[in-house]
Scaffold this motif. Structure first.
Motif, PDB file in Angstrom:
ATOM      1  N   GLN A 215       0.789  -1.090   0.089  1.00 35.67           N
ATOM      2  CA  GLN A 215       0.025   0.098   0.208  1.00 35.67           C
ATOM      3  C   GLN A 215       0.800   1.556  -0.103  1.00 35.67           C
ATOM      4  OE1 GLN A 215      -2.754  -0.121   3.547  1.00 35.67           O
ATOM      5  NE2 GLN A 215      -4.330  -1.321   2.317  1.00 35.67           N
ATOM      6  N   GLU A 217       0.450   5.027   1.658  1.00 41.05           N
ATOM      7  CA  GLU A 217      -0.389   5.682   2.543  1.00 41.05           C
ATOM      8  C   GLU A 217       0.000   7.242   2.311  1.00 41.05           C
ATOM      9  OE1 GLU A 217      -2.158   4.017   4.566  1.00 41.05           O
ATOM     10  OE2 GLU A 217      -3.227   5.828   5.499  1.00 41.05           O
ATOM     11  N   THR A 258     -11.685   7.856   9.296  1.00 43.61           N
ATOM     12  CA  THR A 258     -12.044   9.119   8.463  1.00 43.61           C
ATOM     13  C   THR A 258     -13.449   9.417   8.557  1.00 43.61           C
ATOM     14  OG1 THR A 258     -12.076   7.704   6.538  1.00 43.61           O
ATOM     15  CG2 THR A 258     -10.269   8.939   6.740  1.00 43.61           C
ATOM     16  N   GLY A 278      -8.727   3.834  -0.789  1.00 42.14           N
ATOM     17  CA  GLY A 278      -9.581   4.308   0.153  1.00 42.14           C
ATOM     18  C   GLY A 278      -8.969   5.560   0.636  1.00 42.14           C
ATOM     19  N   GLY A 280      -9.972   9.729   2.763  1.00 44.12           N
ATOM     20  CA  GLY A 280     -10.990  10.573   3.577  1.00 44.12           C
ATOM     21  C   GLY A 280     -10.616  11.637   4.439  1.00 44.12           C
ATOM     22  N   ALA A 301      -6.349  11.869   4.182  1.00 38.31           N
ATOM     23  CA  ALA A 301      -5.626  10.676   3.947  1.00 38.31           C
ATOM     24  C   ALA A 301      -6.147   9.734   3.016  1.00 38.31           C
ATOM     25  CB  ALA A 301      -5.528  10.209   5.279  1.00 38.31           C
TER      26      ALA A 301
HETATM   27  N1  DAH Z   1      -6.299   1.515   5.346  1.00 38.90           N
HETATM   28  C1  DAH Z   1      -7.245   1.293   4.627  1.00 38.90           C
HETATM   29  C2  DAH Z   1      -7.189  -0.078   4.014  1.00 38.90           C
HETATM   30  O1  DAH Z   1      -6.246  -0.706   4.137  1.00 38.90           O
HETATM   31  C3  DAH Z   1      -7.173   2.256   3.341  1.00 38.90           C
HETATM   32  C4  DAH Z   1      -7.216   3.681   3.647  1.00 38.90           C
HETATM   33  C5  DAH Z   1      -8.682   4.101   3.770  1.00 38.90           C
HETATM   34  C6  DAH Z   1      -6.356   4.423   4.008  1.00 38.90           C
HETATM   35  C7  DAH Z   1      -8.884   5.625   4.004  1.00 38.90           C
HETATM   36  C8  DAH Z   1      -6.536   5.725   4.287  1.00 38.90           C
HETATM   37  C9  DAH Z   1      -7.821   6.241   4.489  1.00 38.90           C
HETATM   38  O2  DAH Z   1      -5.395   6.512   4.627  1.00 38.90           O
HETATM   39  O3  DAH Z   1      -7.880   7.604   4.512  1.00 38.90           O
HETATM   40  O4  DAH Z   1      -8.293  -0.658   3.514  1.00 38.90           O
END
Ligand code: DAH
Length: 340
Positions: A215, A217, A258, A278, A280, A301
């Motif tokens: 991922q 971030e 979020t 994702g 928010g 984020a």
């Molecule tokens: N951590 C989430 C996931 O693994 C993805 C994510 C969603 C990250 C919203 C974010 C965010 O920083 O604001 O599904």
């Protein structure tokens, strides 16, 4: 004339010597022949010894003849010795000979794994947008950073024992790079504008899920930051990444960390949507926990699934091929050939 000189037939003597010389095949035999003629008990030595029986005049004559022959034999033996030595050297040269006309063996040059290339490429886009890249990302984490500090309540299904790799009741393999949001907020002064690439782990294994995936971030905390900024950043990132017009949609969603949460989908060739990230507005609970004044500051984020957009870009339908190390698959991703 004495018996000795009569018996000594110079021509025959040399003829015999040459016959023996010609039969010699190896250097060792040459030494035997030298001893036979010139050694202490050799033929020449014997003749010289026996010449004592001759009259003085005759003896002088005889010895001159013998010495001449002796010299000649020494010379021939020496030449033959050199011949053997050269033959030996040549043999070694031949053995070690390098055939420069043979085709060379090419050094195999590897190429970067497509996931690495993709991460680098995404990083380069975000650095152009003014983001800093955080590289010291933590994969072994405690419960607090992965869940509690991110406003994920104790009863939330994301904490499920079945989905997370737990070492014990506290330590786990992080399930999301969002853990780094907390570390960064803890350590840094405002404003914050970072991305963190890294590996995440979940107990999933099928065509579109793998127990380890990547991922990226993203986090901005600053004054006057709103959802429109987030939309602009995400839309522009995707436009640059896919280098073409891509159809995307923001779909309202829910994440504990979020408020105003969305998922972004991208339209595939077959007109179906694929979720790729994702995002928010950072939940005020998180900011307040770190004494950030939420009347002044706000945060946005996002978390991008690297394999997801890579699959889309290359039209790969099984995510597990990335980690199977099949060279036929990997070789397709030579550098400089980023887009499918
Ligand atoms: N951590 C989430 C996931 O693994 C993805 C994510 C969603 C990250 C919203 C974010 C965010 O920083 O604001 O599904």
């Amino acid at each position: 004339m004495s018996k000795l000189s009569i018996m000594f037939n110079e021509i025959q003597f040399l003829k015999d010597f040459h016959i023996q010389l010609n039969n010699i095949r190896v250097e060792k035999e040459l030494e035997d022949l030298r001893i036979k003629y010139l050694g202490k008990k050799g033929l020449i030595t014997a003749y010289i010894h026996n010449s004592r029986m001759l009259e003085l005049d005759e003896r002088k004559n005889f010895c001159r003849k013998i010495n001449k022959i002796k010299k000649e034999i020494m010379l021939i033996l020496n030449e033959k010795k050199i011949y053997f030595q050269n033959k030996y050297i040549q043999k070694n040269i031949d053995l070690q000979k390098i055939d420069i006309s043979l085709p060379g063996s090419r050094n195999k040059i590897g190429c970067m794994h497509p996931i690495t290339t993709t991460i680098y490429y995404i990083e380069s886009i975000f650095t152009q947008l003014g983001f800093e890249i955080i590289t010291d990302s933590l994969e072994i984490e405690n419960e607090y950073y992965n869940f509690s500090a991110l406003n994920i309540p104790i009863f939330h299904p994301a904490r499920d024992r079945k989905d997370t790799f737990w070492f014990n009741s506290n330590i786990l393999l992080r399930t999301q790079t969002s853990n780094m949001q907390i570390h960064v907020i803890e350590k840094r002064n405002l404003p914050i504008k970072i991305i963190v690439p890294g590996k995440v782990y979940r107990k999933d294994y099928d065509q579109t899920h793998s127990p380890m995936f990547h991922q990226i971030e993203g986090l901005i905390i600053d004054q006057n930051i709103n959802f429109a900024n987030l939309k602009w950043i995400i839309s522009n990132f995707l436009k640059i990444f896919f280098n073409e017009y891509v159809k995307i949609r923001f779909r309202s969603s829910y994440f504990p960390f979020t408020v105003l949460s969305a998922e972004v989908d991208i339209m595939r060739d077959d007109n179906t949507w694929l979720e790729i990230l994702g995002c928010g507005m950072v939940h005020p609970n998180i900011l307040q926990r770190f004494d950030i004044d939420t009347t002044k500051y706000s945060g946005i984020a996002f978390g991008i699934g690297v394999e997801r957009i890579l699959m889309l870009n290359y039209r790969i339908n099984d995510l597990r091929t990335f980690t199977r190390n099949d060279l036929r698959f990997l070789k397709q991703f030579k550098q400089g050939r980023y887009f499918a």
